[in-house]
Design an enzyme around this catalytic site. Sequence first.
Site, PDB file in Angstrom:
ATOM      1  N   GLU A  98       0.819  -1.228   0.000  1.00  0.00           N
ATOM      2  CA  GLU A  98       0.000   0.000   0.000  1.00  0.00           C
ATOM      3  C   GLU A  98       0.848   1.271   0.000  1.00  0.00           C
ATOM      4  OE1 GLU A  98      -3.031  -0.178   3.084  1.00  0.00           O
ATOM      5  OE2 GLU A  98      -4.188  -1.637   1.924  1.00  0.00           O
ATOM      6  N   GLU A 148      -5.625  -8.173  -0.501  1.00  0.00           N
ATOM      7  CA  GLU A 148      -6.350  -7.859   0.747  1.00  0.00           C
ATOM      8  C   GLU A 148      -7.803  -7.612   0.367  1.00  0.00           C
ATOM      9  OE1 GLU A 148      -4.771  -5.021   3.574  1.00  0.00           O
ATOM     10  OE2 GLU A 148      -2.718  -5.508   2.997  1.00  0.00           O
TER      11      GLU A 148
HETATM   12  O1  AHR Z   1      -5.332  -5.834   6.857  1.00  0.00           O
HETATM   13  C1  AHR Z   1      -5.201  -4.734   7.704  1.00  0.00           C
HETATM   14  C2  AHR Z   1      -4.430  -3.593   7.063  1.00  0.00           C
HETATM   15  O2  AHR Z   1      -5.197  -3.067   6.017  1.00  0.00           O
HETATM   16  C3  AHR Z   1      -3.114  -3.936   6.406  1.00  0.00           C
HETATM   17  O3  AHR Z   1      -2.052  -3.920   7.290  1.00  0.00           O
HETATM   18  C4  AHR Z   1      -2.955  -2.842   5.406  1.00  0.00           C
HETATM   19  O4  AHR Z   1      -2.205  -3.244   4.280  1.00  0.00           O
HETATM   20  C5  AHR Z   1      -4.365  -2.438   5.051  1.00  0.00           C
HETATM   21  O5  AHR Z   1      -4.543  -1.077   5.114  1.00  0.00           O
END
Ligand code: AHR
Length: 497
Positions: A173, A291
Site C-alpha cells: 500500500e 487484501e
Molecule cells: O489488513 C489490515 C491492514 O489493512 C493492512 O495492514 C494494510 O495493508 C491495510 O490497510
Amino acid sequence: MSTARLVINPAFAVGPVRRRTFGSFAEHLGRCIYTGIYEPGHPAADEDGYRTDVLELVRELGVSSVRYPGGNFVSGYRWEDGVGPVDQRPARLDLAWHSLEPNTFGTDEFMKWAAKADVEPMMAINLGTRGIQEGLDILEYCNVPGGSHHAEQRRANGADEPYRVKMWCLGNEMDGPWQTGHKTPEEYGRLAAETGRAMRMIDPGLELVACGSSGRSMPTFGEWERIVLTESWDQVDMISAHAYYAEKDSLQEFLVSAEDMDRFIDSVAATADAVAAARKSDKVIGISFDEWNVWYQERTPSKPPTGDDWPVAPRLLEDHYNVADAIVVANLLVSLLRHTDRVWSASQAQLVNVIAPIMAEPEGPVWKQTTFHPFALTSKYAQGDVLRVIVDGPTIETEQFGTVQALDAVATWSEEAGALFLVNRHETEAVATTCEVPAGLTLTEAVVLQHDDPYWQASPEDDTTVAPRPLEGVTLDGAELSLELPPMSWTMVRLAR
Ligand code: AHR
C-alpha cells in the site's frame, strides 16, 4: 415471489479455477501471529509452538497461500530481527500498529508453519523504510540453496533447503499516506522496477506483485496504476488491489458490495491494458487481490494504542461477523472467481483473530466466524473451469451502482462435477430460480447459508447455530434445475456428471 432464469453452459468458460484465489494473509498485527497461529504453552501447541487447533481450521478453510508478514507492518520491518537464536532477537517498535514486536516469530517460523499448514508462502518486502538491498537479502535468505552469506545463515538456522518462494509483493500500500515511507507513484514505480530487476538477477522465475491502490476510492486510483505500471512494466507480473467493505447506512447497499469489487477489477485490468497499448506490448498484467474482506473500521476497537503504551499482540481489529457479512464475503468470492482470467491470486485479510474467519482465544478455544463457511465450501468445491453464469432476474435500485441484479452467480465445471454458487442479495425478496444446466447431471447436494436475523454472530460459545444447511425443495428435471433462494442468502449446488 419474483423469478429468475439462469443459464449454465460449459461453453461460457472464463478460465481455470486458480487455487491461489483462496489465499489468506497473516500479518504481525494484533493477535494474528502471537496467540493466533503461534502460542507456545497453549494446551494445543505442538513442539514448535504452533496451535494445532488453529492449523486444523486453516486446513478445513481450504487456504491455498498465505501472504506474510504484512500489511502496514512490513513497511517498518527488519527481517533480520526475526531470524537466528530467539533469545538474541531484538524487540522493536512497530509503528504501523503502535505495538511492541518481540520477533520471536519470523521468517523461519513462518515457513515451517506454512509447510505444516500445507499453504504456499507469499512474501512481502519492506519498500517503506528500506529498499533494494534488503529485498535482495531476504530473497537470498529464502531462495538461494547455499554458499552465500544469507543462504548459509538460513542453513545455520536450521533450514538446509531453500524455501523457493515464488510470489513476492514489492512493498505494501505505498499509495496510502498512512504507510511508513509512503511514496508518489513515480517514486514507487521506479523503486519497484529497480527492486524487481535486481531480484530477478537472483531468481528469474519469481512472480512479482507491484502495489496497486489500497482502495477504489483512493484519490490517486487509476493514475497510480498507470504510472506504476508504466515505470515497472518489464519487471512485474501482477498489480495488487485491496478492498474492504462494511455496512454503513443501509443493509441493502452493503449486500451489493461485490459490484464494487467487479468494477475495481475491471478498471485495474483496463488501466493495465491501456499501458500495454501505449507500450505496444502484448504482456498481460494479472491482479493480485491480496487484501479483501469485510472490515468495520469505524465500529470495532480497531484503533491502535497511543503514547508510551506499546503492547505485545494487543486485541486489534477483532471484528465479529454476522450472517450478512458472510453473504457479502461469499459474493466477493463469486466476483473473484468470475474474474479468474485476470485475478491470478487473492488473499482474504486476514487469517486468524484480525478481521478473520478463524478466532483463537489465548489459552482458550478456537471458533469459526460466519464468514468461515462460504470460504471453506467454495474453496473445496470450486474445481476445473470457471463458467460465467447468465442471470435474468429481479433487479435492485442502489445508490452506489444504479440498477443491479439481485442474484449473482458463478459456476465451476470439471470432468467429474459442477458447482453453482448463488447469492440472493435482495434484503427481503425470495427468488424462484430456474437454471438451464447441461443434460445428464445428477444432484449431489444443495446447501444454503441464511438466517432470519442477519445480525446473528458466532461466538466462542456458539459457532454452530447458523451454518450452511440443506436447501429443501431443489429439483433437477432433465436440464432444468429449480430452487427457491431465500432473501439475503448464499447457496451452493453440487452436480455430478
Ligand atoms: O489488513 C489490515 C491492514 O489493512 C493492512 O495492514 C494494510 O495493508 C491495510 O490497510
